[in-house]
Design a protein around this motif. Sequence first.
Motif, PDB file in Angstrom:
ATOM      1  N   PHE A 169      -3.931   0.270  -4.041  1.00 16.76           N
ATOM      2  CA  PHE A 169      -3.235  -1.574  -4.169  1.00 16.76           C
ATOM      3  C   PHE A 169      -4.318  -1.987  -3.485  1.00 16.76           C
ATOM      4  CE2 PHE A 169      -1.127  -4.768  -2.486  1.00 16.76           C
ATOM      5  CZ  PHE A 169      -1.551  -5.316  -3.396  1.00 16.76           C
ATOM      6  N   ALA A 190       2.578   1.484  -3.200  1.00 16.85           N
ATOM      7  CA  ALA A 190       1.036   1.927  -4.153  1.00 16.85           C
ATOM      8  C   ALA A 190       1.647   3.989  -4.316  1.00 16.85           C
ATOM      9  CB  ALA A 190      -0.386   1.213  -4.266  1.00 16.85           C
ATOM     10  N   GLY A 209      -0.831   5.710  -6.823  1.00 19.58           N
ATOM     11  CA  GLY A 209      -1.563   4.381  -7.101  1.00 19.58           C
ATOM     12  C   GLY A 209      -2.502   3.877  -6.286  1.00 19.58           C
ATOM     13  N   ARG A 218       1.257  -1.265   0.410  1.00 18.92           N
ATOM     14  CA  ARG A 218      -0.079   0.003   0.031  1.00 18.92           C
ATOM     15  C   ARG A 218       1.102   1.436   0.252  1.00 18.92           C
ATOM     16  NH1 ARG A 218      -6.019  -0.934   1.700  1.00 18.92           N
ATOM     17  NH2 ARG A 218      -5.774  -3.035   2.142  1.00 18.92           N
TER      18      ARG A 218
END
Length: 136
Positions: free
Chosen positions: A66, A59, A64, A56
């Motif tokens: 996750f 990301a 991003g 996490r």
Amino acid sequence: MKDLHDARGLTERTRMVADRIALFQAAIIDFQQRVDAEARAFIARQLPYLYEQGARAAAERVGGHFSWTLIHTEVLQSLASDSYADLLRRSEEEQRMAAVFYRAVRDTARHEVPLLAAGHTTALQAAKALADRLTG
């Protein structure tokens, strides 16, 4: 009479040493079992959580998102268990080799200690003979 007392003392000492070795070996087995249980518990509980947190965070750093799912946990646990099983097999092989070495030392000492006790050799000579027999 002195020889009988010395022989009896050697027998008592031998028994005491054997008892201490047995206690030490039992402690090693107990320790290994506890470590194994703790490692398996770590693989089951903590490792997936730590990997999830890392995934996490990674990301988030790249902007991003996750989602950690059950499949991630199962795959990670499977890989970790396989790796741990390999480590255990190697550890067991090391234990086997240590046991072989222990038996060699014990067998050699059985030959050298009576010579030392009988006064046929000095402690230094007995130690050198023991080392020579183990390495030769």
